[in-house]
Design an enzyme around this catalytic site. Structure first.
Site, short mmCIF file in Angstrom:
data_model
loop_
_atom_site.label_atom_id
_atom_site.label_comp_id
_atom_site.label_asym_id
_atom_site.label_seq_id
_atom_site.Cartn_x
_atom_site.Cartn_y
_atom_site.Cartn_z
N PHE A 1 117.03 97.82 110.97
CA PHE A 1 116.74 98.01 112.38
C PHE A 1 115.91 99.24 112.70
O PHE A 1 114.87 99.35 113.12
CB PHE A 1 117.91 98.12 113.29
CG PHE A 1 117.74 98.46 114.68
CD1 PHE A 1 116.69 98.08 115.42
CD2 PHE A 1 118.75 99.22 115.15
CE1 PHE A 1 116.71 98.48 116.67
CE2 PHE A 1 118.74 99.62 116.59
CZ PHE A 1 117.44 99.06 117.31
N ASP B 1 114.58 99.15 100.60
CA ASP B 1 115.90 98.43 101.20
C ASP B 1 116.50 97.29 100.30
O ASP B 1 115.81 96.87 99.32
CB ASP B 1 115.34 97.55 102.59
CG ASP B 1 116.61 97.37 103.31
OD1 ASP B 1 116.51 98.09 104.56
OD2 ASP B 1 117.22 96.52 103.13
N GLY C 1 118.83 94.61 106.28
CA GLY C 1 117.24 94.72 106.54
C GLY C 1 116.81 93.45 106.20
O GLY C 1 117.22 92.61 105.11
N ALA D 1 119.29 104.77 104.93
CA ALA D 1 120.05 103.78 104.42
C ALA D 1 121.48 104.23 104.39
O ALA D 1 121.94 105.25 104.18
CB ALA D 1 119.68 103.58 102.83
N ALA D 2 122.21 103.20 104.79
CA ALA D 2 123.45 103.36 105.17
C ALA D 2 124.47 102.27 105.29
O ALA D 2 123.96 101.11 105.53
CB ALA D 2 124.00 104.59 106.22
N TYR E 1 133.47 106.20 107.75
CA TYR E 1 132.02 106.07 108.10
C TYR E 1 131.87 107.76 108.50
O TYR E 1 130.94 108.00 108.08
CB TYR E 1 132.05 105.33 109.09
CG TYR E 1 130.59 105.57 109.82
CD1 TYR E 1 129.48 105.23 109.32
CD2 TYR E 1 130.53 105.76 111.13
CE1 TYR E 1 128.19 105.33 109.94
CE2 TYR E 1 129.24 105.92 111.86
CZ TYR E 1 128.03 105.56 111.34
OH TYR E 1 126.81 105.79 111.76
N LYS F 1 129.17 110.26 106.66
CA LYS F 1 128.27 111.28 107.29
C LYS F 1 128.15 112.60 107.34
O LYS F 1 127.21 113.42 107.34
CB LYS F 1 127.95 110.61 108.64
CG LYS F 1 127.32 109.20 108.71
CD LYS F 1 126.08 109.10 108.18
CE LYS F 1 125.42 107.62 107.98
NZ LYS F 1 124.90 107.42 109.45
N VAL G 1 125.67 96.95 121.12
CA VAL G 1 126.31 96.16 122.19
C VAL G 1 125.29 95.55 123.44
O VAL G 1 125.58 94.59 124.01
CB VAL G 1 127.58 96.50 122.97
CG1 VAL G 1 128.70 96.84 121.87
CG2 VAL G 1 127.31 97.78 123.63
N ILE G 2 124.37 96.51 123.69
CA ILE G 2 123.42 95.95 124.82
C ILE G 2 122.72 94.61 124.16
O ILE G 2 122.56 93.76 124.77
CB ILE G 2 122.14 97.15 125.13
CG1 ILE G 2 122.81 98.22 125.76
CG2 ILE G 2 121.11 96.30 125.67
CD1 ILE G 2 121.91 99.28 126.07
#
Length: 305
Positions: free
Chosen positions: A14, A33, A38, A70-71, A136, A140, A183-184
């Site tokens: 994305f 990717d 993706g 990438a994650a 997560y 990070k 969520v949008i």
């Protein structure tokens, strides 16, 4: 940025594809990717696609700049398999950056997360204390520490970007993320098709919703300025999930009521509120968000009207 050779990991995902497509107008861009979240269909013809994992040897790291996006990017992905989460998010970062370093690359911009600020309704500055409650978030924060290592030990320019709730809607490359989309995007698609969107708890949680085009533009500016350290990319404004549903209904001319469900994420680790203080990156690069909440909702809903 012009005339550079650029690697974007997670480049068919994305955010990665939005950045790769933007940069490809003036640069030689390769997107790596593994197709987990993706698809090369997200990429413009001017982007070279390489199917590979960031854990692989011989990545195409003979570049001027690495954008490491990438994650495994959700709470559930890490709790289902913490070891895999650490391998992809931490080992994958070290593997990619070290290969790039050995190939002569001196600039790295990578994705961190705003989740490490915890729940805050006030704008969060980069120098405030941060916490780790999930795998997560731990992965990070580990990236940020390894970023310091590559900067201090090898002299690379390494900048981490703490993204705040990035969205675009299913009219763009976010659709491929499905249940992991913002969520949008999910709420808009549900409401447009007459389905009640599911809101965790009472829907009062808030997010600093930031459009992906602003994120891509910000990442490019950070690379141009060869920044080091960590920087927030957000809007400085936060809206509740209830407000998102209301605004989407207004835009679509619908009246779909949400369904309130039990939060599957434990309340003691769930980030209820986020809001960015983006003054640091603004002062360093001149970047400010261009797409406000109202305009963003209009863009997300445009494909349905």
């Amino acid at each position: 940025m012009q005339g550079a050779r650029v690697l974007v990991t997670g480049g068919a995902g994305f955010i990665g594809s939005a950045l790769a497509n933007r940069l490809a107008a003036d640069n030689d861009v390769v997107a790596v990717d593994d197709r987990y979240l993706g698809t090369p269909a997200n990429l413009d013809d001017g982007v070279e696609f390489v199917e590979a994992s960031v854990l692989d040897d011989d990545l195409p790291t003979d570049v001027d700049v690495v954008f490491h996006l990438a994650a495994l990017s959700s709470y559930a992905m890490h709790e289902d398999d913490p070891t895999r989460g650490a391998r992809v998010n931490v080992e994958g970062f070290v593997n990619t950056v070290d290969q790039a370093r050995r190939d002569g690359c001196e600039r790295v911009v990578y994705a961190s997360t705003s989740s490490i600020y915890g729940s805050r309704t006030d704008p969060s500055p980069e120098d405030m204390p941060v916490t780790v409650n999930t795998g997560y978030e731990a992965s990070k924060l580990a990236r940020e520490r390894y970023g310091e290592y590559f900067r201090n030990h090898y002299g690379l320019d390494v900048a981490g970007l703490r993204f705040f709730s990035v969205y675009q809607g299913y009219g763009g490359s976010e659709e491929h993320k499905g249940e992991y989309a913002n969520v949008i995007a999910q709420f808009a698609d549900d409401i447009a098709h007459g389905r009640p969107p599911e809101l965790y708890g009472d829907g009062t949680q808030t997010r600093d919703f930031t459009h992906v085009s602003d994120i891509a533009r910000g990442a490019e500016r950070v690379a141009d300025e060869r920044l080091n350290g960590v920087y927030n990319l957000g809007t400085g404004e936060a809206y509740s999930f209830n407000t998102v549903v209301d605004r989407i209904n207004e835009e679509l001319g619908t009246d779909v009521e949400p369904e309130y469900v039990e939060n599957p994420i434990p309340e003691d680790v769930y980030v209820h509120d986020t809001c960015a203080d983006y003054s640091k990156v603004s002062e360093a690069t001149g970047w400010t968000p261009e797409i406000d909440f109202e305009e963003g909702i209009r863009r997300v809903c445009a494909q349905y009207t």
